[in-house]
Enzyme design. Structure first.
Site, PDB file in Angstrom:
ATOM      1  N   ASN A   1     -31.206 -17.793  -6.346  1.00 41.36           N
ATOM      2  CA  ASN A   1     -32.401 -17.132  -6.761  1.00 41.36           C
ATOM      3  C   ASN A   1     -32.245 -15.903  -7.677  1.00 41.36           C
ATOM      4  O   ASN A   1     -33.299 -15.378  -8.150  1.00 41.36           O
ATOM      5  CB  ASN A   1     -33.486 -16.983  -5.899  1.00 41.36           C
ATOM      6  CG  ASN A   1     -33.474 -16.188  -4.900  1.00 41.36           C
ATOM      7  OD1 ASN A   1     -32.386 -15.576  -4.747  1.00 41.36           O
ATOM      8  ND2 ASN A   1     -34.498 -15.525  -4.375  1.00 41.36           N
TER       9      ASN A   1
ATOM     10  N   THR B   1     -36.182 -19.209 -10.578  1.00 34.09           N
ATOM     11  CA  THR B   1     -37.064 -19.872  -9.818  1.00 34.09           C
ATOM     12  C   THR B   1     -37.214 -21.278 -10.222  1.00 34.09           C
ATOM     13  O   THR B   1     -36.213 -21.694 -11.066  1.00 34.09           O
ATOM     14  CB  THR B   1     -38.543 -19.272 -10.032  1.00 34.09           C
ATOM     15  OG1 THR B   1     -39.417 -19.885  -9.216  1.00 34.09           O
ATOM     16  CG2 THR B   1     -39.043 -19.291 -11.528  1.00 34.09           C
TER      17      THR B   1
ATOM     18  N   LYS C   1     -32.888 -23.400  -9.877  1.00 27.49           N
ATOM     19  CA  LYS C   1     -32.019 -22.733  -8.935  1.00 27.49           C
ATOM     20  C   LYS C   1     -30.846 -23.389  -8.595  1.00 27.49           C
ATOM     21  O   LYS C   1     -29.807 -22.806  -8.105  1.00 27.49           O
ATOM     22  CB  LYS C   1     -32.748 -22.508  -7.499  1.00 27.49           C
ATOM     23  CG  LYS C   1     -34.045 -21.622  -7.635  1.00 27.49           C
ATOM     24  CD  LYS C   1     -34.656 -21.587  -6.024  1.00 27.49           C
ATOM     25  CE  LYS C   1     -35.871 -20.602  -6.160  1.00 27.49           C
ATOM     26  NZ  LYS C   1     -36.519 -20.098  -4.712  1.00 27.49           N
TER      27      LYS C   1
ATOM     28  N   ASP D   1     -33.957 -15.528  -0.524  1.00 26.13           N
ATOM     29  CA  ASP D   1     -34.970 -16.056   0.124  1.00 26.13           C
ATOM     30  C   ASP D   1     -35.216 -16.131   1.536  1.00 26.13           C
ATOM     31  O   ASP D   1     -36.002 -15.714   2.250  1.00 26.13           O
ATOM     32  CB  ASP D   1     -35.143 -17.678  -0.362  1.00 26.13           C
ATOM     33  CG  ASP D   1     -35.946 -17.751  -1.695  1.00 26.13           C
ATOM     34  OD1 ASP D   1     -36.517 -16.829  -2.020  1.00 26.13           O
ATOM     35  OD2 ASP D   1     -35.526 -18.656  -2.346  1.00 26.13           O
TER      36      ASP D   1
END
Ligand code: ATR
Length: 280
Positions: free
Chosen positions: A88, A63, A67, A103
C-alpha cells in the site's frame, strides 16, 4: 532540487481521504511537496508502477484494487508487505522501487493509542478473511497474541489465512462466533458488514456473550460508529473505531517521501471527520 511529489492510486480514487491527510501534514509542517490522487484502472496498474521511476514521483500510496499489482511490480519489499502479499506504500531506495504495507502498523498503532494493553489479549477473534483481514492477522501475530481465531462466511478463505500466518492462527466456523465471543479478549471486524452503502443484507454476530473486559474494534470507518461498535459501546466495552487505522497507516509513507515523521493529531482526525460529514 524539485519538491517531492507523492500520489495515491486506485480505481476509483475520488473517495480517497489520503490527499486530505497528507496535504494537512505538508501544510502544518510547512514542507515543500505535493500529494495527488491518480485514477489507475487495474488493467493499467502494472504499466503505471513500472513507469514510476521515470515519472519523478518520490513514491505514493496504493489502494484497491491495485495492491497486489503493486506488490508484483516492486523490486524490493518490506517484511509486512511480504507477509501480507500486498503493497500500500511505495518509495524509492537508491533508485529501486520498494513496497511496504503499513496497514498492520496502522491497525496496531490505533489500538496502542485507543486501547493500551490490547496486545496482552490471550485470544483475539477476527471476523472476515479479505485483504484487510490479512493485515490485521499479521499485526496480531506479530504482537504475539497466543491465539488468533479467524471466522469468515466463506470458511475456505479463513483457512487460507490461518494456514499462511502459522501456528497461532486458526480458522473457525462463522456460525460459532457468538459462542466464541465469550472467551475473546479482542474482537476485530474486517468484513464490510456495517459499512455505509453495503446493502444491509447479512448482519454481524451478536455480542451478547462477550466478556466485560473485551475490546472491540472495526476497520470500517464510514460510518465512524458502525452498528457493531455501537452494540459494543451499549454493553460498556472499550472500542476503537477504524478511522485511527487509516490515519496511522499514512504516517510511514509520508516520512519516506517528505523526510519527516508526522503526528496523528485530534486536529487531523476532526478534519477527516468533517470531510466525511460533508458527504465526500
Ligand atoms: P477486503 O479485501 O477489503 O477485506 P473483501 O475481500 O471483499 O474485502 O472481503 C470482505 C469481507 O466481508 C469478506 O470476509 C466477506 O466474506 P466472504 O469471504 O464470505 O465473501 C465479508 N462479507 C461481506 N458481506 C458479508 C455478509 N453479508 N455476511 C458475512 N460476511 C460478509
Amino acid at each position: 532540487m524539485a519538491e517531492p511529489r507523492a500520489f495515491v492510486s486506485g480505481w476509483p480514487i475520488s473517495h480517497s481521504r489520503s490527499p486530505i491527510i497528507h496535504r494537512h501534514w505538508l501544510k502544518r509542517m510547512q514542507l515543500a511537496g505535493s500529494y495527488e490522487p491518480i485514477a489507475v484502472p487495474p488493467e493499467q496498474a502494472k504499466d503505471f508502477f513500472t513507469g514510476l521511476a521515470a515519472s519523478g514521483y518520490a513514491g505514493g500510496n496504493v489502494t484497491l484494487p491495485n495492491k497486489e499489482a503493486a506488490y508484483a511490480a516492486c523490486a524490493r519489499r518490506d517484511a509486512a508487505a511480504d507477509a501480507i502479499g500486498a503493497v500500500n506504500t511505495l518509495w524509492f531506495e537508491k533508485g529501486i522501487l520498494t513496497g511496504g504495507n503499513t496497514d498492520s502498523h496502522g491497525f496496531a498503532a490505533n489500538l496502542d493509542e485507543r486501547a493500551p494493553g490490547w496486545a496482552d489479549a490471550d485470544r483475539a477473534i477476527v471476523l472476515g478473511a479479505g485483504g484487510a483481514a490479512r493485515a490485521v492477522v499479521h499485526a496480531l501475530v506479530s504482537r504475539r497474541i497466543p491465539e488468533v481465531l479467524i471466522l469468515n462466511r466463506t470458511f475456505a478463505r479463513a483457512e487460507d489465512i490461518a494456514g499462511h500466518f502459522g501456528p497461532s492462527a486458526h480458522a473457525r466456523p462463522w456460525q460459532d462466533a457468538e459462542t466464541l465471543f465469550s472467551s475473546a479478549d479482542l474482537v476485530v471486524n474486517t468484513t464490510s458488514l456495517g459499512m455505509h452503502g453495503n446493502g444491509g443484507e447479512g448482519r454481524l454476530p451478536s455480542l451478547d456473550a462477550i466478556k466485560a473486559s473485551a475490546i472491540v474494534t472495526d476497520i470500517v470507518y464510514v460510518p465512524l460508529m458502525t452498528p457493531f461498535l455501537l452494540a459494543a459501546q451499549a454493553r460498556g466495552l472499550k472500542t476503537a473505531d477504524g478511522l485511527g487505522m487509516l490515519l496511522h497507516q499514512a504516517a510511514p509513507g509520508f516520512e519516506h517521501w517528505f523526510g519527516v515523521r508526522p503526528a496523528v493529531t485530534d486536529e487531523l482526525r476532526e478534519l477527516v471527520i468533517a470531510d466525511m460529514e460533508a458527504g465526500h
